[in-house]
Scaffold this motif. Structure first.
Motif, short mmCIF file in Angstrom:
data_model
loop_
_atom_site.label_atom_id
_atom_site.label_comp_id
_atom_site.label_asym_id
_atom_site.label_seq_id
_atom_site.Cartn_x
_atom_site.Cartn_y
_atom_site.Cartn_z
N VAL A 294 -2.00 3.99 -13.96
CA VAL A 294 -0.58 3.91 -12.95
C VAL A 294 -1.11 3.22 -11.76
O VAL A 294 -2.17 3.51 -11.03
CB VAL A 294 -0.11 5.29 -12.75
N SER A 295 -0.26 2.10 -11.63
CA SER A 295 -0.63 1.39 -10.12
C SER A 295 -0.35 2.06 -8.69
O SER A 295 0.40 2.75 -8.87
CB SER A 295 0.17 0.07 -10.34
N LEU A 296 -1.27 1.19 -8.03
CA LEU A 296 -0.95 1.94 -6.58
C LEU A 296 0.52 1.78 -6.23
O LEU A 296 1.03 2.57 -5.43
CB LEU A 296 -1.77 1.31 -5.64
N GLN A 297 1.00 0.59 -6.65
CA GLN A 297 2.42 0.30 -6.11
C GLN A 297 3.55 1.11 -6.82
O GLN A 297 4.54 1.71 -5.96
CB GLN A 297 2.73 -1.25 -6.57
N THR A 298 2.98 1.70 -7.86
CA THR A 298 4.29 2.64 -8.69
C THR A 298 4.11 4.09 -7.72
O THR A 298 4.86 4.93 -7.63
CB THR A 298 3.76 2.72 -10.13
N LEU A 299 2.61 4.34 -7.73
CA LEU A 299 2.60 5.55 -6.70
C LEU A 299 3.06 5.72 -5.48
O LEU A 299 3.50 6.65 -4.91
CB LEU A 299 1.08 5.86 -6.96
N ALA A 300 2.99 4.67 -4.90
CA ALA A 300 3.60 4.38 -3.58
C ALA A 300 5.25 4.28 -3.70
O ALA A 300 5.85 5.12 -2.81
CB ALA A 300 3.11 3.25 -2.92
N ALA A 301 5.65 3.91 -4.67
CA ALA A 301 7.05 3.53 -4.73
C ALA A 301 7.62 5.30 -5.08
O ALA A 301 8.95 5.11 -4.79
CB ALA A 301 7.46 2.56 -5.75
N THR A 302 7.11 5.87 -5.95
CA THR A 302 7.22 7.15 -6.06
C THR A 302 7.07 8.21 -5.11
O THR A 302 7.44 9.52 -5.47
CB THR A 302 6.97 7.73 -7.25
N GLY A 303 6.53 7.84 -4.02
CA GLY A 303 5.98 8.91 -2.97
C GLY A 303 4.91 9.73 -3.22
O GLY A 303 4.78 10.79 -2.37
N VAL A 304 4.16 9.11 -4.13
CA VAL A 304 2.95 10.14 -4.25
C VAL A 304 1.85 9.81 -3.37
O VAL A 304 0.84 10.56 -2.82
CB VAL A 304 2.33 9.81 -5.85
N LEU A 305 1.68 8.30 -3.05
CA LEU A 305 0.62 7.85 -1.83
C LEU A 305 1.32 7.21 -1.12
O LEU A 305 2.56 6.75 -1.30
CB LEU A 305 -0.28 7.01 -2.75
N GLU A 306 0.80 6.65 -0.12
CA GLU A 306 1.36 5.62 1.05
C GLU A 306 0.02 4.76 1.50
O GLU A 306 -0.86 5.32 1.71
CB GLU A 306 1.99 6.43 2.11
N PHE A 307 0.55 3.62 1.89
CA PHE A 307 -0.52 2.93 2.31
C PHE A 307 -0.41 2.99 3.94
O PHE A 307 0.74 3.03 4.63
CB PHE A 307 0.08 1.37 2.11
N ARG A 308 -1.78 2.95 4.46
CA ARG A 308 -1.72 3.01 6.18
C ARG A 308 -2.64 1.89 6.43
O ARG A 308 -4.08 2.12 6.44
CB ARG A 308 -2.51 4.44 6.22
N GLY A 309 -2.05 0.83 6.93
CA GLY A 309 -2.93 -0.46 6.97
C GLY A 309 -3.68 -0.81 5.55
O GLY A 309 -3.04 -1.16 4.82
#
Length: 504
Positions: free
Chosen positions: A89-104
């Motif tokens: 599963v892509s980082l973008q998908t994980l971020a879009a679903t609220g599992v991960l977030e980008f910090r810088g």
């Protein structure tokens, strides 16, 4: 970043689960990677040994090491390492679903996805990362993970096979997860939509299906009955402000727990059982009463058997400090909120807050409810589901067994320790007291004199109790009927504590 406000797509959850399992992210896998010392440190909330071990992990364990740091410690990780940890599963998908977030340029987890075992299978429990790993105050709809209260409740739940079960205030779904092994149908409720979304992830990752419903107390299950009800509600005693949904009920004092106890009998099936983790107010001053009087008032009119165990009594400062630290607020905000909280306690005349377990059972037809409230604080005297079942079974035996039938019964003494207390005197050590204790049994101790000691030693399931009493009476030169009359209440107390039982 998209928030987890609703259910995450099942395909995404399945991909996350597959990646976690393929990396060996299980209770045993994590323990093996960390080793005994670092794994024990992780359990105590000491993380530097875990960082040391995971950064030194061999290449073939790097995926697991990254997952441990990311999901359990809340560290920021390089995107390429996280991509390698989640190949499906892509980082973008994980971020879009609220599992991960980008910090810088780095990535960190929003959710705590934690391996958990029920002793037979491994599961994953999904919650929000707590204040210990995430800077700043918790969000209003924070979803608590596995904590001391949830573990204590899970330990205290009876595990008999039943049809319908209700997890009231499910949170991350930890209680429903344990119910899944012995309940045919599980309904889980919460007032927090975010909690229901994360509980759905917990269920999906474990291959389980629960009926998740939104609402307060019994509103989502109006008119329905259950064989088993468990609840770890937002029981924190306060003014009624609802700063954090997971702990604050929105009603003042201990009214939520009172309401829960008052209503629960209307939703239990015949013979049904309920377990509630609860807090209750203990007042000071001339009108202050024993905590038992307050909780007895909750139970009055319910028509339910009850075993209430107070495990701890916290003074106001300790109680408020516990919950302030839990929320991750800065010291200035803690001081302000803590002062308001303590002022409210003082206005209400609250000397402390009792914390414990309420176990309830529906009586048989025509049976009067029996309600026993006691304080049991020993670390090795935890309330367990097996002990709750045994407690209610022993009380039923005592209600059903007349003194005449008890004297005819062959009783056995459970494995116990005899504990003697002595003081030094002019003639050496002089015994001043003795007790018999059943190890591990909550409150399983009774004081004994010479006669009761001898009686317990003679109870081996071979001779009727009445015959043993006659032998003891003859030995001590006393009337056997008088001795029986004196001994029977002590024998009943020993049975009630699981120290004596009827031999098969």
């Amino acid at each position: 970043m998209s928030d987890v406000g609703g259910a995450v797509a099942s395909g995404v959850v399945d991909a996350i689960g597959a990646d976690l399992r393929s990396a060996g992210f299980t209770t045993d896998g994590v323990a093996e990677l960390l080793g005994a010392e670092a794994n024990a440190a992780l359990g105590r909330g000491v993380w530097w040994p875990v960082l040391r071990v995971t950064h030194a992990a061999p290449a073939d364990r790097q995926r697991l090491a990254v997952l441990v740091r990311l999901l359990l410690l809340g560290t920021e990780e390089a995107p390429d390492l996280v991509e390698a940890a989640f190949p499906s599963v892509s980082l973008q998908t994980l971020a879009a679903t609220g599992v991960l977030e980008f910090r810088g340029e780095m990535v960190r987890a929003v959710l705590d996805i934690r391996p958990h075992s029920d002793g037979e299978r491994d599961f994953y429990v999904v919650s929000d990362q707590d204040a210990a790993v995430r800077r700043g105050p918790l969000r209003h709809d924070h979803v608590l993970g596995i904590g001391g209260a949830s573990v204590s409740l899970a330990r205290a739940v009876t595990r008999n096979r039943v049809g319908r079960a209700l997890d009231l205030g499910t949170g991350c779904g930890i209680q429903a997860l344990h119910l899944n092994a012995h309940c045919d149908e599980i309904v889980a409720t919460d007032t927090n939509e975010r909690a229901l979304a994360l509980a759905a992830m917990t269920a999906r990752l474990g291959g389980m299906s629960w009926d998740l419903r939104h609402g307060s107390l019994f509103e989502p299950v109006a008119g329905e009955r259950f064989d088993l009800i468990v609840s770890n509600p937002p029981f924190v005693v306060g003014s009624g402000a609802r700063d954090y949904i997971y702990r604050d009920s929105g009603v003042a004092g201990d009214a939520l727990c009172q309401s829960l106890v008052k209503q629960i009998g209307d939703h239990l099936s015949p013979g049904g059982t309920a377990h509630i983790m609860a807090n209750w107010i203990v007042r000071d001053g001339p009108e202050g009463t024993d905590w038992r009087d307050r909780v007895s008032g909750w139970l009055a009119g319910t028509g339910l058997h009850a075993w209430v165990v107070q495990r701890e009594l916290a003074d106001p400062v300790s109680y408020v400090s516990l919950w302030l630290a839990d929320a991750g607020e800065d010291l200035e905000r803690q001081a302000q909120r803590g002062g308001q909280w303590l002022n409210w306690f003082a206005e209400q005349g609250i000397a402390g807050v009792g914390m414990g377990m309420i176990s309830l059972r529906v009586p048989r037809d025509g049976e009067l409810p029996e309600q026993i409230l006691e304080e049991i604080t020993g670390a090795d005297e935890a309330v367990t589901g097996a002990e709750v079942d045994a407690f209610f079974a022993r009380r039923a035996y005592l209600r059903d067994t007349s003194d005449e039938a008890l004297l005819a019964a062959r009783l056995s003494t459970a494995p116990v320790f005899l504990e003697e207390q002595s003081l030094p005197g002019p003639d050496g050590w002089q015994q001043v007291g003795a007790a018999v204790r059943r190890p591990g049994g909550p409150g399983a101790v009774i004081g004994v004199d010479e006669v009761l000691r001898a009686l317990l030693a003679g109870c081996r399931g071979e001779v009727p109790l009445g015959s043993l009493i006659q032998l003891l009476a003859a030995h001590h030169g006393v009337d056997s009927d008088a001795l029986a009359q004196a001994a029977l209440p002590e024998v009943r107390e020993a049975i009630g504590r699981g120290i004596l039982y009827q031999a098969e």
